[in-house]
Design an enzyme around this catalytic site. Sequence first.
Site, PDB file in Angstrom:
ATOM      1  N   GLY A  11       0.818  -1.214   0.000  1.00 36.94           N
ATOM      2  CA  GLY A  11       0.000   0.000   0.000  1.00 36.94           C
ATOM      3  C   GLY A  11       0.851   1.263   0.000  1.00 36.94           C
ATOM      4  O   GLY A  11       2.076   1.201  -0.145  1.00 36.94           O
ATOM      5  N   PHE A  12       0.202   2.373   0.196  1.00 39.25           N
ATOM      6  CA  PHE A  12       0.877   3.669   0.089  1.00 39.25           C
ATOM      7  C   PHE A  12       1.993   3.825   1.137  1.00 39.25           C
ATOM      8  O   PHE A  12       3.188   3.805   0.808  1.00 39.25           O
ATOM      9  CB  PHE A  12      -0.189   4.770   0.177  1.00 39.25           C
ATOM     10  CG  PHE A  12       0.338   6.118   0.557  1.00 39.25           C
ATOM     11  CD1 PHE A  12       1.451   6.651  -0.074  1.00 39.25           C
ATOM     12  CD2 PHE A  12      -0.283   6.862   1.554  1.00 39.25           C
ATOM     13  CE1 PHE A  12       1.950   7.902   0.287  1.00 39.25           C
ATOM     14  CE2 PHE A  12       0.193   8.101   1.918  1.00 39.25           C
ATOM     15  CZ  PHE A  12       1.323   8.621   1.292  1.00 39.25           C
ATOM     16  N   GLY A  37      -3.591  -2.018  -2.303  1.00 38.73           N
ATOM     17  CA  GLY A  37      -2.165  -1.897  -2.646  1.00 38.73           C
ATOM     18  C   GLY A  37      -1.884  -2.443  -4.042  1.00 38.73           C
ATOM     19  O   GLY A  37      -2.737  -3.078  -4.657  1.00 38.73           O
ATOM     20  N   TYR A 152     -14.689   4.184  11.942  1.00 39.59           N
ATOM     21  CA  TYR A 152     -13.274   4.008  11.620  1.00 39.59           C
ATOM     22  C   TYR A 152     -12.414   4.356  12.834  1.00 39.59           C
ATOM     23  O   TYR A 152     -11.577   3.562  13.275  1.00 39.59           O
ATOM     24  CB  TYR A 152     -12.912   4.889  10.424  1.00 39.59           C
ATOM     25  CG  TYR A 152     -11.470   4.764   9.993  1.00 39.59           C
ATOM     26  CD1 TYR A 152     -11.040   3.655   9.283  1.00 39.59           C
ATOM     27  CD2 TYR A 152     -10.542   5.759  10.294  1.00 39.59           C
ATOM     28  CE1 TYR A 152      -9.713   3.538   8.890  1.00 39.59           C
ATOM     29  CE2 TYR A 152      -9.216   5.655   9.906  1.00 39.59           C
ATOM     30  CZ  TYR A 152      -8.814   4.547   9.197  1.00 39.59           C
ATOM     31  OH  TYR A 152      -7.502   4.432   8.815  1.00 39.59           O
ATOM     32  N   LYS A 156     -10.212   1.826  15.170  1.00 39.09           N
ATOM     33  CA  LYS A 156      -8.777   2.060  15.384  1.00 39.09           C
ATOM     34  C   LYS A 156      -8.487   2.178  16.887  1.00 39.09           C
ATOM     35  O   LYS A 156      -7.484   1.669  17.380  1.00 39.09           O
ATOM     36  CB  LYS A 156      -8.332   3.336  14.665  1.00 39.09           C
ATOM     37  CG  LYS A 156      -8.139   3.145  13.164  1.00 39.09           C
ATOM     38  CD  LYS A 156      -6.850   2.404  12.891  1.00 39.09           C
ATOM     39  CE  LYS A 156      -6.499   2.324  11.428  1.00 39.09           C
ATOM     40  NZ  LYS A 156      -5.336   1.461  11.179  1.00 39.09           N
TER      41      LYS A 156
END
Length: 335
Positions: A11-12, A37, A152, A156
């Site tokens: 991924g980034f 990704g 979200y 987290k």
Amino acid sequence: MATILVTGGAGFIGSHLVDRLWRDGATVRVLDDLSSGLLENLSGPREFERERFRFTLGSVTDRDALDEAAAGCDWIFHLAAVVGVRRVVEEPVEAQRNLLHGTEAVLECARRNGCGVLLASSSEVYGKGLRIPFHEDDDLRLGSPAHARWGYGAAKAMGEFLAKSYADTYDVPVIVTRFFNTVGPRQNGRFGMVVPRFVRQALGGAPITVYGDGAQQRCFTDVRDTVECLVRLWQCPEAIGEIVNIGNDREITILDLARRVLGACDSDSEIRCVAYDQVFPAGFEDVRRRVPDVTRLEQLTGYRPARDLDETLGWIVADARARLDRAASVTGSRA
Ligand code: UDP
């Protein structure tokens, strides 16, 4: 040198971290399901030295794939996650399951295999925090579960609680990091991220879509700074057991960001304000301000992310242009 598993390594942020660890001489394993990704993000390590690099295609929620990827590793950098406010709002069940079960599976795997875990959490956990800047010990002020967006941050935050519980109960070494709007090449605008979206719009001559009045503010962090902090924290024994903000603390309004992107792209696209209810379900709440307190980060690492946003935007735009040129030459050679 250490052997490290990076989940979400295609991924980034993950792929930039993989590049860095690999350049520093570490043996790097990547577990990624390629849901967002790309394998091409790993072209450096994959091409040059297979001995120190291995890719496993699979989900972090798959115990066998995780065990295979983590075998012989000292640390797991857990970056695999569903990303983007838009994705979380559009696919809340998948997003929350992935976040909750993925983190639990990674912590379990670390316990079984005796590795440490660096957990990538998010500044979303601060929710609508009122006291600026956000300090790691602040109370979290998430919005109502009636709005999917807060799921979200809540997921987290739950991951952070779980990490603390694994550290306390099973002595798993854990470092929790909270990212503040990391930006750089390879970030994808498909899931709502503002910088790649604005750059694509500006380079394509399309209107720049600023949501709301554009007065909301963010602190954008160059991915090279984020990676520097991750590596330094991992190398710092005092960071174990800590929660640490990772971010540049210079604020900018989204309207100002739009103007800077136009400048970096040398574009004359129109800036167009779009009401939130045209893009998100009714009742969507944006975060107005989000600034990291970086005292703890600086104390632990001696480093403070401060790369200039215009320099970062220049890097992103050059990369986006190179991609467009490559795509055009492929299309041209097919024609
Ligand atoms: N945003 C915008 N136009 C877009 C995408 C995002 O104006 O096309 C705004 C968004 O409403 C938010 C900010 O840019 O205020 C940052 O959004 P992003 O999704 O990148 O990150 P986050 O909301 O998680 O900080």
